[in-house]
Design an enzyme around this catalytic site. Structure first.
Site, PDB file in Angstrom:
ATOM      1  N   GLU A 107       0.884  -1.266  -0.078  1.00  0.00           N
ATOM      2  CA  GLU A 107       0.048  -0.177   0.007  1.00  0.00           C
ATOM      3  C   GLU A 107       0.938   1.056   0.003  1.00  0.00           C
ATOM      4  OE1 GLU A 107      -3.732  -1.828   2.231  1.00  0.00           O
ATOM      5  OE2 GLU A 107      -2.211  -0.876   3.482  1.00  0.00           O
ATOM      6  N   ASP A 136      -0.804  -0.412  10.815  1.00  0.00           N
ATOM      7  CA  ASP A 136      -0.367  -1.669  11.181  1.00  0.00           C
ATOM      8  C   ASP A 136       1.102  -2.004  10.836  1.00  0.00           C
ATOM      9  OD1 ASP A 136      -2.547  -2.095  12.709  1.00  0.00           O
ATOM     10  OD2 ASP A 136      -3.494  -3.312  11.542  1.00  0.00           O
ATOM     11  N   LYS A 270      -7.119  -5.991  10.474  1.00  0.00           N
ATOM     12  CA  LYS A 270      -7.864  -4.860  10.501  1.00  0.00           C
ATOM     13  C   LYS A 270      -8.849  -4.312  11.621  1.00  0.00           C
ATOM     14  CE  LYS A 270     -11.138  -2.160   7.563  1.00  0.00           C
ATOM     15  NZ  LYS A 270     -12.332  -2.282   6.653  1.00  0.00           N
ATOM     16  N   ASP A 294     -11.008   2.081   3.061  1.00  0.00           N
ATOM     17  CA  ASP A 294      -9.568   1.573   3.120  1.00  0.00           C
ATOM     18  C   ASP A 294      -8.770   2.879   2.500  1.00  0.00           C
ATOM     19  OD1 ASP A 294     -10.807  -0.680   3.872  1.00  0.00           O
ATOM     20  OD2 ASP A 294     -11.043  -1.728   1.729  1.00  0.00           O
ATOM     21  N   ASP A 460     -16.326  -7.000   8.171  1.00  0.00           N
ATOM     22  CA  ASP A 460     -17.233  -6.231   7.683  1.00  0.00           C
ATOM     23  C   ASP A 460     -18.698  -6.723   7.813  1.00  0.00           C
ATOM     24  OD1 ASP A 460     -16.432  -7.937   5.708  1.00  0.00           O
ATOM     25  OD2 ASP A 460     -16.057  -6.181   4.117  1.00  0.00           O
TER      26      ASP A 460
HETATM   27  O1  LIG Z   1      -3.802  -6.141   9.185  1.00  0.00           O
HETATM   28  C1  LIG Z   1      -4.220  -5.457   8.710  1.00  0.00           C
HETATM   29  C2  LIG Z   1      -4.702  -5.650   7.368  1.00  0.00           C
HETATM   30  C3  LIG Z   1      -5.686  -4.803   6.573  1.00  0.00           C
HETATM   31  N1  LIG Z   1      -5.626  -3.560   7.137  1.00  0.00           N
HETATM   32  C4  LIG Z   1      -6.259  -2.648   6.303  1.00  0.00           C
HETATM   33  O2  LIG Z   1      -7.808  -2.962   6.005  1.00  0.00           O
HETATM   34  C5  LIG Z   1      -8.058  -2.470   4.775  1.00  0.00           C
HETATM   35  C6  LIG Z   1      -8.660  -3.369   3.754  1.00  0.00           C
HETATM   36  O3  LIG Z   1      -7.556  -4.312   3.389  1.00  0.00           O
HETATM   37  P1  LIG Z   1      -7.597  -4.749   1.840  1.00  0.00           P
HETATM   38  O4  LIG Z   1      -6.325  -5.642   1.667  1.00  0.00           O
HETATM   39  O5  LIG Z   1      -7.609  -3.549   0.903  1.00  0.00           O
HETATM   40  O6  LIG Z   1      -8.659  -5.708   1.684  1.00  0.00           O
HETATM   41  P2  LIG Z   1      -9.887  -5.724   0.696  1.00  0.00           P
HETATM   42  O7  LIG Z   1     -10.092  -6.951   0.190  1.00  0.00           O
HETATM   43  O8  LIG Z   1      -9.651  -4.940  -0.516  1.00  0.00           O
HETATM   44  O9  LIG Z   1     -10.890  -4.966   1.524  1.00  0.00           O
HETATM   45  C7  LIG Z   1     -12.156  -5.467   1.469  1.00  0.00           C
HETATM   46  O10 LIG Z   1     -12.464  -6.530   2.314  1.00  0.00           O
HETATM   47  C8  LIG Z   1     -12.113  -6.707   3.861  1.00  0.00           C
HETATM   48  C9  LIG Z   1     -12.591  -7.729   4.461  1.00  0.00           C
HETATM   49  O11 LIG Z   1     -12.093  -9.020   4.132  1.00  0.00           O
HETATM   50  C10 LIG Z   1     -12.793  -5.480   4.115  1.00  0.00           C
HETATM   51  O12 LIG Z   1     -12.026  -5.068   5.643  1.00  0.00           O
HETATM   52  C11 LIG Z   1     -12.332  -4.079   3.670  1.00  0.00           C
HETATM   53  O13 LIG Z   1     -13.021  -3.159   4.232  1.00  0.00           O
HETATM   54  C12 LIG Z   1     -12.695  -4.204   2.354  1.00  0.00           C
HETATM   55  O14 LIG Z   1     -12.787  -3.150   1.411  1.00  0.00           O
HETATM   56  C13 LIG Z   1      -6.539  -1.558   4.195  1.00  0.00           C
HETATM   57  O15 LIG Z   1      -6.756  -0.316   4.170  1.00  0.00           O
HETATM   58  C14 LIG Z   1      -5.693  -2.400   4.930  1.00  0.00           C
HETATM   59  O16 LIG Z   1      -4.420  -1.223   5.165  1.00  0.00           O
HETATM   60  C15 LIG Z   1      -5.092  -3.226   8.592  1.00  0.00           C
HETATM   61  O17 LIG Z   1      -5.334  -1.859   8.681  1.00  0.00           O
HETATM   62  N2  LIG Z   1      -4.513  -4.098   9.035  1.00  0.00           N
HETATM   63 MN   LIG Z   2      -9.114  -2.773  -1.016  1.00  0.00          MN
END
Ligand SMILES: O=c1ccn([C@@H]2O[C@H](COP(=O)(O)OP(=O)(O)O[C@H]3O[C@H](CO)[C@@H](O)[C@H](O)[C@H]3O)[C@@H](O)[C@H]2O)c(=O)[nH]1
Ligand SMILES: [Mn+2]
Length: 757
Positions: A107, A136, A270, A294, A460
């Site tokens: 990211e 994180d 997260k 996100d 979520d």
């Molecule tokens: O240990 C962690 C892992 C992830 N994140 C944050 O969580 C967000 C979502 O992560 P991402 O890898 O973008 O996951 P996506 O699969 O794109 O996200 C979808 O799916 C996730 C659930 O699996 C939800 O939490 C997200 O909000 C939703 O957009 C990002 O901003 C990450 O930086 C953290 O803060 N800590």
């Molecule tokens: Mn995402």
């Protein structure tokens, strides 16, 4: 706060998208499915076990369609009128905005910076906003980038407001060249802003990989000797809005936080970060509403906060019961668009029941609800009922639920009673904020049962069901242009891994306390429960996989899979209608036929890889063999991805994007099922052609297989076409030899088994 005179126009309206034609189409497909099942039952005795297997798979598909029809029955969405807000509401409520990030490599901080800048610049009083970034990854680079961004914000935010800039994420704004204008002041400002943005990017770039600036500045001391899983809490107030005068008063608070991590503690990915954000923001600003995005999801609509407030502040009893306002997730680099179309129909459907499901980003939550209140805990005027007051506000229960921090407990009481925090300087609250970031802070408290809910990587869906079970409703707003835009992983391993996480998380929800399958006396509507059940339907991967193999098996085995004679018409009409219906759904949203085809293909690939492996994840978790982790999805910026200017609107299918949509392979197990399916179907078709040549009876007369089964195989090959291409491509676009040999071995076994039977 809100004006109570009822003569004024409403802030928000519910729009129903009910369509009798669509209901008839849905029902016709359902009737066709049931006719097929009935036909199978009638002819069960004359056929072999394959008939039974097909019947079971089709029963599963029919059940799913039944659920989908129920969910989509009465679609709706809310339409806000932000222009009416000013005359109705004299004192807008505060909003805390949360941006979690976890990995400075997957990211890139410049993406996070753009998201933050777009939020700091929204059309809302700056002294009513605070932006909290949780890291994180504990990355000094992210902190450094935010510090630089806050300096840039002091010119960027006033610039956006002065010229009413529509897209307030600078990387997106500057993708378009300066439009010729007579306004020389604007041109000068524009050029200056662009120069400053390029400077900001360069600073962030230079800082990447070069860490000597770290030692030079005391401000970065907290980052020395830290690792993402071994660090102390860091809380830094990057910018404090103290009112004052000039442009600086336009920039809302910006706070960087990173919670304590130790190797032997569970951090809940997260979800843990969100709960830390909830606590720190409670201590510092305690806004009644919270936006969560996100880190790649920038605000594409400057009025987005005002739009959400239209729902919360409208003067109806129902607005007291609305727990959150969800905007759809849209993407600036999506070339398949399958999620957008899915959201459009399913989200609107659920929105017409009890309200949309929370999808982790682009959502405004109510703080009180996150602190565990049920809809029954409120009186009609929105105040706490006497029972709730006893339950929530007793000293004993407060500490037990929310932990030992006295300051936090005080802020929780304030939030529950809808009182604002006494104004304090943020700098004075850093120590209290650090306390609530300790690893053990949540120990023996209710965190995880309140706030964002633990025990699923799909926090979520899990949190959402918890809210709806407590009787709350939610609201769906889907503005055009989209309110938020983010990045999707490229098709291939990244996308498959992401869907695998979503699927695993959804199944975890099935086994949780909030499972939609249990607790029939809870305050959730029946169809809403079905909607959650549908989210969990990734278990259908097994019938999907089997169904992709059935035509090939029947061709090889010379047995019938589909009805004979006029009854074949049921299948033909069913497939034809389904194709036309889904194609129409795509085209009406402005997407192309190709985009529809790519999406259909992608869903089948996801079903037979991501969803299949998610079942394995769950079994291993239940057996205690392995834990489920959160692999952060890789985020791309348009420049790095295409090196070419592209427009923010979706649905473009220019050659460039389709080229980018090329399927990428690697040697992971994810591609074995797809390759296997492809090889098996090719083998069956080859066998069929040989058979055709040998016998003149080309229609496979009698009870055996024939043209219908061959068409089945051809459809499967078309759906798994990226794998066919992958057989002939090289590099990352080709199927690796190891995957190919494993799949070939399985294919030989399958062919021998089918022919031998
Ligand atoms: O240990 C962690 C892992 C992830 N994140 C944050 O969580 C967000 C979502 O992560 P991402 O890898 O973008 O996951 P996506 O699969 O794109 O996200 C979808 O799916 C996730 C659930 O699996 C939800 O939490 C997200 O909000 C939703 O957009 C990002 O901003 C990450 O930086 C953290 O803060 N800590
Ligand atoms: Mn995402």
């Amino acid at each position: 706060m809100a004006d109570s005179s009822s003569s004024l126009l409403p802030l928000c309206e519910r729009i129903s998208h009910k369509s009798y034609i669509l209901r008839i189409v849905d029902l016709t497909i359902l009737v066709l499915l049931f006719s097929l099942l009935w036909y199978r039952i009638l002819h069960m005795c004359e056929n072999n076990t394959i008939w039974l297997v097909a019947f079971l798979c089709e029963s599963c598909f029919s059940f799913m369609w039944l659920i989908i029809t129920c969910i989509k029955w009465s679609p709706a969405e809310d339409k806000p009128y932000p222009n009416r807000l000013d005359e109705r509401v004299h004192d807008l409520p505060s909003v805390d905005m949360f941006v979690p990030t976890a990995d400075p490599v997957r990211e890139p901080p410049i993406i996070v910076v753009n998201t933050v800048l777009s939020l700091l610049a929204v059309n809302y009083p700056a002294n009513k906003l605070a932006c909290y970034v949780s890291d994180d990854g504990c990355s000094p680079l992210t902190y450094f980038s935010l510090k630089e961004a806050s300096k840039f914000a002091k010119i960027w935010v006033p610039f956006c407001k002065k010229y009413n800039v529509r897209v307030r994420a600078p990387f997106r704004y500057f993708l378009n060249p300066l439009v010729a204008t007579d306004d020389s002041v604007f041109s000068t400002d524009w050029k200056m802003m662009k120069r400053e943005y390029v400077k900001l990017c360069r600073k962030v770039e230079d800082a990447t990989g070069d860490s000597h600036w770290l030692d030079a500045d005391d401000d970065f001391e907290a980052f020395s000797n830290t690792k993402p899983n071994d660090q102390s809490t860091i809380v830094k107030v990057v910018w404090e809005n103290k009112g004052g005068i000039g442009d600086e008063k336009e920039v809302p608070h910006l706070v960087y936080i990173s919670r304590e991590k130790r190797p032997n503690y569970l951090h809940h990915y997260k979800t843990g970060a969100m709960n830390f954000l909830l606590r720190v923001s409670g201590l510092m600003t305690n806004a009644p509403y919270m936006l969560n995005v996100d880190c790649d999801m920038y605000a594409n609509e400057p009025d987005v906060v005002r739009q959400a407030m239209c729902v919360f502040l409208q003067n109806s009893k129902n607005s007291n019961h609305c727990a959150f306002v969800q905007f759809p997730q849209n993407f600036y680099d999506s070339y398949t668009n399958e999620l957008v179309v899915l959201q459009h129909y399913m989200k609107r459907g659920v929105a017409g029941i009890q309200g949309p499901i929370y999808i982790g980003s682009g959502c405004f939550h109510t703080r009180r609800v996150m602190y565990g209140l049920s809809s029954d805990d409120l009186e009609d005027d929105g105040s706490l009922s006497s029972v709730a007051t006893r339950e929530f506000l007793s000293e004993d229960s407060l500490a037990r639920k929310y932990g030992s921090s006295k300051e936090l407990v005080k802020s929780v009481v304030g939030a529950l009673q809808r009182k604002s925090n006494p104004q304090k300087s943020l700098a004075n609250l850093v120590e209290a904020a650090q306390e609530v970031g300790h690893c053990h802070y949540e120990y023996q408290t209710s965190w995880g049962n309140l706030g964002w809910l633990y025990d699923s990587v799909a926090e979520d869906t899990n949190t959402s069901i918890g809210i709806h079970l407590r009787g709350w409703t939610s609201s769906f707003i889907s503005p055009d242009p989209p309110a938020f835009l983010g990045s999707t992983p490229s098709v291939g391993t990244e996308a498959i891994v992401q869907h695998r996480r979503w699927a695993t998380g959804s199944i975890e929800v099935l086994f949780n306390k909030q499972s939609p399958l249990i607790g029939f006396r809870r305050k959730i509507k029946f169809r809403q429960r079905l909607a959650y059940f549908w989210v969990l339907m990734c278990i259908r991967s097994i019938p999907e996989l089997v169904y992709c193999l059935l035509p090939a098996y029947c061709l090889l085995n010379n047995s019938a899979l589909f009805p004979k004679g006029p009854c074949l018409g049921i299948i033909v009409t069913l497939v034809g209608m389904h194709c036309l219906y889904t194609l129409w759904q795509f085209m009406i949203l402005g997407f192309s036929v190709k985009s529809w085809y790519v999406s259909q293909s992608l869903w089948r690939i996801i079903a037979t890889s991501s969803w299949l492996f998610s079942i394995q994840d769950i079994i291993l978790k239940l057996l205690g063999i392995s834990k489920i982790g959160f692999i952060v999805a890789k985020k791309n910026m348009p420049e790095t991805r295409s090196g070419y200017e592209s427009k923010p609107s979706q649905g473009e299918d220019d050659g460039l994007k389709l080229e980018l949509g090329k399927f990428e392979f690697d040697s992971s197990c994810h591609f074995i099922p797809g390759t296997f399916i492809m090889l098996v179907n090719l083998a069956a078709l080859a066998g069929f052609l040989v058979r055709l040549q040998r016998s003149s009876c080309s229609h496979g007369g009698g009870g055996g297989s024939g043209l219908a089964e061959a068409c089945g195989c051809i459809s499967v090959v078309m759906l798994f076409f990226p794998f066919l291409k992958g057989l002939f491509e090289h590099g990352k676009y080709g199927i690796p030899l190891s995957t190919l040999s494993k799949a070939a071995f399985l294919t030989v076994l399958f062919v021998v088994f089918s022919v031998g039977k």
